[in-house]
Design an enzyme around this catalytic site. Sequence first.
Site, PDB file in Angstrom:
ATOM      1  CB  SER A  53      -0.931   0.004   1.221  1.00 51.71           C
ATOM      2  OG  SER A  53      -0.156  -0.121   2.400  1.00 51.71           O
ATOM      3  CG  HIS A  54       2.104   3.248   2.511  1.00 48.14           C
ATOM      4  ND1 HIS A  54       1.164   2.404   3.072  1.00 48.14           N
ATOM      5  CD2 HIS A  54       1.624   4.494   2.655  1.00 48.14           C
ATOM      6  CE1 HIS A  54       0.173   3.127   3.552  1.00 48.14           C
ATOM      7  NE2 HIS A  54       0.413   4.398   3.323  1.00 48.14           N
ATOM      8  CG  ASP A 195      -6.685  -2.351   3.525  1.00 45.46           C
ATOM      9  OD1 ASP A 195      -6.124  -2.742   2.473  1.00 45.46           O
ATOM     10  OD2 ASP A 195      -6.173  -2.455   4.638  1.00 45.46           O
TER      11      ASP A 195
HETATM   12  P1  NDP Z   1      -2.505  -2.858   9.724  1.00 45.37           P
HETATM   13  O1  NDP Z   1      -3.858  -2.950  10.339  1.00 45.37           O
HETATM   14  O2  NDP Z   1      -2.203  -3.708   8.526  1.00 45.37           O
HETATM   15  O3  NDP Z   1      -1.445  -3.153  10.872  1.00 45.37           O
HETATM   16  C1  NDP Z   1      -0.117  -3.208  10.520  1.00 45.37           C
HETATM   17  C2  NDP Z   1       0.762  -3.397  11.739  1.00 45.37           C
HETATM   18  O4  NDP Z   1       0.268  -4.372  12.642  1.00 45.37           O
HETATM   19  C3  NDP Z   1       2.101  -3.902  11.268  1.00 45.37           C
HETATM   20  O5  NDP Z   1       3.088  -3.399  12.136  1.00 45.37           O
HETATM   21  C4  NDP Z   1       1.935  -5.408  11.379  1.00 45.37           C
HETATM   22  O6  NDP Z   1       3.177  -6.095  11.451  1.00 45.37           O
HETATM   23  C5  NDP Z   1       1.150  -5.518  12.655  1.00 45.37           C
HETATM   24  N1  NDP Z   1       0.291  -6.692  12.700  1.00 45.37           N
HETATM   25  C6  NDP Z   1      -0.638  -7.045  11.802  1.00 45.37           C
HETATM   26  N2  NDP Z   1      -1.280  -8.165  12.202  1.00 45.37           N
HETATM   27  C7  NDP Z   1      -0.737  -8.521  13.385  1.00 45.37           C
HETATM   28  C8  NDP Z   1      -0.986  -9.581  14.302  1.00 45.37           C
HETATM   29  N3  NDP Z   1      -1.935 -10.486  14.092  1.00 45.37           N
HETATM   30  N4  NDP Z   1      -0.228  -9.631  15.416  1.00 45.37           N
HETATM   31  C9  NDP Z   1       0.729  -8.707  15.644  1.00 45.37           C
HETATM   32  N5  NDP Z   1       1.005  -7.668  14.825  1.00 45.37           N
HETATM   33  C10 NDP Z   1       0.278  -7.583  13.707  1.00 45.37           C
HETATM   34  O7  NDP Z   1      -2.163  -1.342   9.348  1.00 45.37           O
HETATM   35  P2  NDP Z   1      -3.066  -0.258   8.608  1.00 45.37           P
HETATM   36  O8  NDP Z   1      -3.786  -0.902   7.467  1.00 45.37           O
HETATM   37  O9  NDP Z   1      -3.852   0.512   9.590  1.00 45.37           O
HETATM   38  O10 NDP Z   1      -1.929   0.716   8.037  1.00 45.37           O
HETATM   39  C11 NDP Z   1      -1.134   0.280   6.951  1.00 45.37           C
HETATM   40  C12 NDP Z   1      -0.009   1.266   6.726  1.00 45.37           C
HETATM   41  O11 NDP Z   1      -0.561   2.505   6.273  1.00 45.37           O
HETATM   42  C13 NDP Z   1       0.847   1.630   7.932  1.00 45.37           C
HETATM   43  O12 NDP Z   1       2.187   1.413   7.573  1.00 45.37           O
HETATM   44  C14 NDP Z   1       0.586   3.114   8.174  1.00 45.37           C
HETATM   45  O13 NDP Z   1       1.698   3.857   8.632  1.00 45.37           O
HETATM   46  C15 NDP Z   1       0.240   3.558   6.787  1.00 45.37           C
HETATM   47  N6  NDP Z   1      -0.533   4.822   6.786  1.00 45.37           N
HETATM   48  C16 NDP Z   1       0.114   5.962   6.393  1.00 45.37           C
HETATM   49  C17 NDP Z   1      -0.560   7.166   6.356  1.00 45.37           C
HETATM   50  C18 NDP Z   1       0.151   8.424   5.966  1.00 45.37           C
HETATM   51  O14 NDP Z   1      -0.454   9.469   5.936  1.00 45.37           O
HETATM   52  N7  NDP Z   1       1.438   8.421   5.676  1.00 45.37           N
HETATM   53  C19 NDP Z   1      -1.987   7.255   6.718  1.00 45.37           C
HETATM   54  C20 NDP Z   1      -2.544   6.010   7.181  1.00 45.37           C
HETATM   55  C21 NDP Z   1      -1.838   4.823   7.179  1.00 45.37           C
HETATM   56  P3  NDP Z   1       3.874  -6.591  10.065  1.00 45.37           P
HETATM   57  O15 NDP Z   1       4.513  -5.358   9.509  1.00 45.37           O
HETATM   58  O16 NDP Z   1       4.844  -7.650  10.420  1.00 45.37           O
HETATM   59  O17 NDP Z   1       2.767  -7.110   9.196  1.00 45.37           O
END
Ligand code: NDP
Length: 339
Positions: A53-54, A195
């Site tokens: 996504s990024h 998403d």
């Molecule tokens: P998610 O809900 O996918 O959560 C991701 C984080 O949770 C990761 O660190 C992931 O680790 C961890 N994780 C996921 N599942 C588990 C689990 N079952 N147990 C433990 N840890 C878990 O994230 P979002 O969809 O909310 O966000 C996605 C990305 O979007 C992020 O990187 C966020 O910074 C980015 N974002 C950026 C914005 C901006 O303005 N720049 C705005 C909004 C979001 P792992 O990496 O190992 O999968």
Amino acid sequence: MAQEINDAHGERISFERLVIAVKETLQRAGAAPEVAHTLALNCASCERDGTLSHGVFRVKGYVDSLSRGWADGRAQPRVESVGASFVRVDGANGFAQPALEAAQPQIADALEASGVAVIALRATHHFSALWPDLEPFARRGNIAMAMIASGKLAVVPEGATRPVFSTNPFGYATPVAGHEPAVFDFSTSSMSHGDLQLAAARGETVPPGTGVDGFGQESDDPAEILDGGGIRPFGGHKGALLSFMIETLAAGLTGGSFSFEVDTEAPEGAHTFRTGQLYIVIDPEWGGNGVYPERVRGFIDLLRESGMTRMPGDRRYANRAEAEALGIPVTDHIRQLIG
Ligand code: NDP
């Protein structure tokens, strides 16, 4: 929710080649070579680790903002140390990652002098995941956290009649003895904007509590939520209050724009948002017990033994190891980039 890697072409590309392809594209759109390099490293790292996504998906957004002159790819960040621990950065309408990089000497000085660095960025565009900013601090033995007023108004807390927050991501990284750093990074909304768009494109419904339609009624239709409605914060009022904290720190404190201020400023077609970000970095040596990474390792071992076997970072590090061995899967977005 993290996206699955789409290995549709069965082809792979090296990290180095991908960095060059992204860098050249951003330079053609007007970014200075060093800015393009920093953003390309960030973008290719996201792609390599499966944060699609990024990853390369975002290149078009960078190009749109750069070519419209909305973000300045040649900005010179102004860094000021305004106290033993406090580093202020005016990004001068550039991107957050090069601004953070420009502040590294002052951050190191603050950690040396006081064990803490508070880094307040304003007039900066952040268009990526937070973990690439944080993981390097943890690799150097520090604890780091980050938060963003991310710009696009999309989140409606319970009781509000319109979106007042963005998806306001928060990230945290800590060193772990004998292991890769533990890093988590997520938006504070029930579902990320990306998403929701993907669910709408696939014609899927979303779980109850994800968001509301334009009349404020609960909806399971992502198109309704996106079109005049709003996403709910995760965890009800708790997520809403985290978003409140993030807006007050990343925008109110830094002097960057609150999310509610930026929506109307951006020209048509510009994808990034000029807001603010707050980073806090802590040297755990100052905790006084001298064994912080070992204590965290023991804690994580206990969590894994208890059945919490999935720790944040596990998925990314596994993807990274595979990409280092075999190359990065060539997705449709990479194919379009490299031609
Ligand atoms: P998610 O809900 O996918 O959560 C991701 C984080 O949770 C990761 O660190 C992931 O680790 C961890 N994780 C996921 N599942 C588990 C689990 N079952 N147990 C433990 N840890 C878990 O994230 P979002 O969809 O909310 O966000 C996605 C990305 O979007 C992020 O990187 C966020 O910074 C980015 N974002 C950026 C914005 C901006 O303005 N720049 C705005 C909004 C979001 P792992 O990496 O190992 O999968």
